[in-house]
Design a protein around this motif. Structure first.
Motif, short mmCIF file in Angstrom:
data_model
loop_
_atom_site.label_atom_id
_atom_site.label_comp_id
_atom_site.label_asym_id
_atom_site.label_seq_id
_atom_site.Cartn_x
_atom_site.Cartn_y
_atom_site.Cartn_z
N GLU A 147 11.65 2.67 7.15
CA GLU A 147 11.05 3.45 7.84
C GLU A 147 11.43 3.59 9.62
O GLU A 147 12.46 2.35 9.51
N GLN A 148 11.51 4.46 9.98
CA GLN A 148 12.18 4.82 11.24
C GLN A 148 11.53 4.00 12.38
O GLN A 148 10.26 3.66 12.28
N ILE A 149 11.97 2.65 13.12
CA ILE A 149 10.22 2.66 14.18
C ILE A 149 11.15 3.44 15.47
O ILE A 149 12.74 3.15 15.72
N THR A 150 10.58 3.89 15.79
CA THR A 150 10.64 4.89 17.75
C THR A 150 10.38 4.51 18.83
O THR A 150 9.45 3.18 18.76
N ALA A 151 10.47 4.61 20.11
CA ALA A 151 10.33 4.55 20.94
C ALA A 151 8.75 4.41 21.53
O ALA A 151 8.44 3.40 21.76
N ILE A 176 0.55 -1.13 -0.05
CA ILE A 176 -0.36 -0.29 0.09
C ILE A 176 0.77 1.48 0.19
O ILE A 176 0.68 2.42 -0.63
N GLU A 177 1.94 1.15 0.62
CA GLU A 177 2.86 2.36 0.91
C GLU A 177 3.25 2.52 -0.44
O GLU A 177 3.26 4.19 -0.79
N SER A 205 3.27 6.00 8.24
CA SER A 205 4.23 4.89 7.89
C SER A 205 3.07 3.10 7.72
O SER A 205 2.83 3.53 8.57
N SER A 206 3.92 2.61 6.76
CA SER A 206 3.75 1.91 7.02
C SER A 206 3.12 0.92 8.41
O SER A 206 2.32 0.10 8.78
N SER A 207 3.91 1.20 8.90
CA SER A 207 4.23 0.39 10.29
C SER A 207 3.52 1.16 11.38
O SER A 207 2.41 0.48 12.58
N VAL A 208 3.50 2.31 11.59
CA VAL A 208 1.83 2.95 12.58
C VAL A 208 0.75 2.40 11.79
O VAL A 208 -0.18 1.99 12.56
#
Length: 335
Positions: free
Chosen positions: A267-271, A24-25, A93-96
């Motif tokens: 994509e960045q993975i934040t805390a 999708i992204e 983002s796709s992960s969010v």
């Protein structure tokens, strides 16, 4: 999930739906979100219609339950769900997106309380809902703006609600129409709904967009694998294990989406994202203490199959409930 087949189906669906967020992204880089979602369903509907015709299955809805199911699936589980989720993911983002949609399993049992014969709300449900909402807020606040990430997360929450509502409603009716025909109708109704919504929203049409090789590849994957194949797996699991249990897929697919998003899209993975996901998982556990206990027990006794029902119990799509002795009958999951 009490046997090996259920586990394998679950794992395959987690991989398919997790990688769908990446596709999708990629497609959203050039395609309008609502039209992209509609085209995805065009392909899936064509696949299901082809199967129905080749197998010469009955295709006309013959009962009120048939009509109710195709409308519920077409307009809620598929149409409205994709409308909100595709537009929502265009802001995040796709992960969010995958993590916010993992809020669905918290909403599912709370909706079921009102629409199915289930238990009344208890304190763990309230605390669990609060924990889940706190997780979503943690993700939203992490660098979001009101016209950007927060808007996207709000749309994704709406997607979670309509998906949960549609999933629970499917348990109210027993269709006569074959499963393949139900899928064909549902995909077709969802596609028509999204095309109409896309045109009304922005005037977008198939002829008005530029098709790049990456967009075509993403669309083909989403239409054939993620939608046609994914929804076949989803509804098979739904009929075998029930809405609450199958909603666990929302905690496996975000992991897949995060891995592929970081690897392929950078994509960045934040805390804050990790902490928010952890709170959502805690919220689900609190809202589903008794169903999770039954899952643990069934895993221990998998070789013995489903346990026999005791006095006063009923089984609804894989979930067991027991009646309480009140002046008004309520049903609650047995421990």
């Amino acid at each position: 999930m009490s046997d090996t087949k259920d586990v394998l189906l679950f794992g395959a669906l987690a991989l398919i739906w997790g990688t769908a967020y990446t596709a999708i992204e990629i497609g959203l880089e050039t395609l309008p979100p609502l039209l992209f979602a509609a085209a995805r369903l065009d392909i899936a509907a064509a696949v299901f219609v082809g199967i129905v015709l080749l197998r010469r299955l009955e295709w006309r809805p013959r009962t009120k339950a048939d009509l109710a199911l195709v409308l519920s699936n077409g307009l809620l589980v598929i149409g409205a769900h994709f409308a909100f989720s595709f537009v929502g993911q265009s802001y995040v983002s796709s992960s969010v997106a995958a993590i916010v949609l993992s809020f669905t399993p918290i909403i599912t049992p709370l909706i079921a309380i009102h629409l199915l014969p289930t238990e009344r709300i208890v304190i763990t449900d309230v605390v669990g809902l609060g924990a889940g909402l706190a997780g979503v807020i943690a993700i939203a606040v992490a660098g979001g703006t009101f016209d950007g990430q927060l808007l996207g997360i709000g749309l994704l929450l709406a997607s979670a609600v309509v998906f949960a509502l549609g999933s629970v409603l499917t348990e109210r009716w027993t269709p006569v129409l074959p499963t393949m025909s139900l899928h064909a109708w549902s995909m077709g109704i969802g596609a028509v709904f999204l095309h109409a919504t896309a045109y009304a929203y922005s005037g977008a049409s198939i002829r008005s967009v530029t098709w790049t090789p990456s967009a075509v590849a993403a669309l083909a994957y989403l239409g054939i694998v993620a939608t046609a194949g994914g929804f076949l797996l989803y509804f098979a699991l739904l009929s075998r294990t029930g809405a609450t249990n199958v909603s666990l897929i929302n905690y496996a697919s975000p992991v897949v989406a995060t891995i592929f998003g970081a690897t392929l899209l950078g994509e960045q993975i934040t805390a804050a994202t990790v902490a928010g996901f952890a709170l959502i998982v805690v919220g689900f556990a609190l809202c589903n203490i008794r169903p999770l206990w039954r899952l643990t027990q069934s895993t221990r006794n998998a070789s013995g199959g489903s346990r026999p029902l005791e006095h006063g119990e009923i089984r609804v799509r894989g979930n067991v409930y027991t009646a309480t002795n009140d002046s008004q009958t309520h049903l609650q999951p047995s421990d």
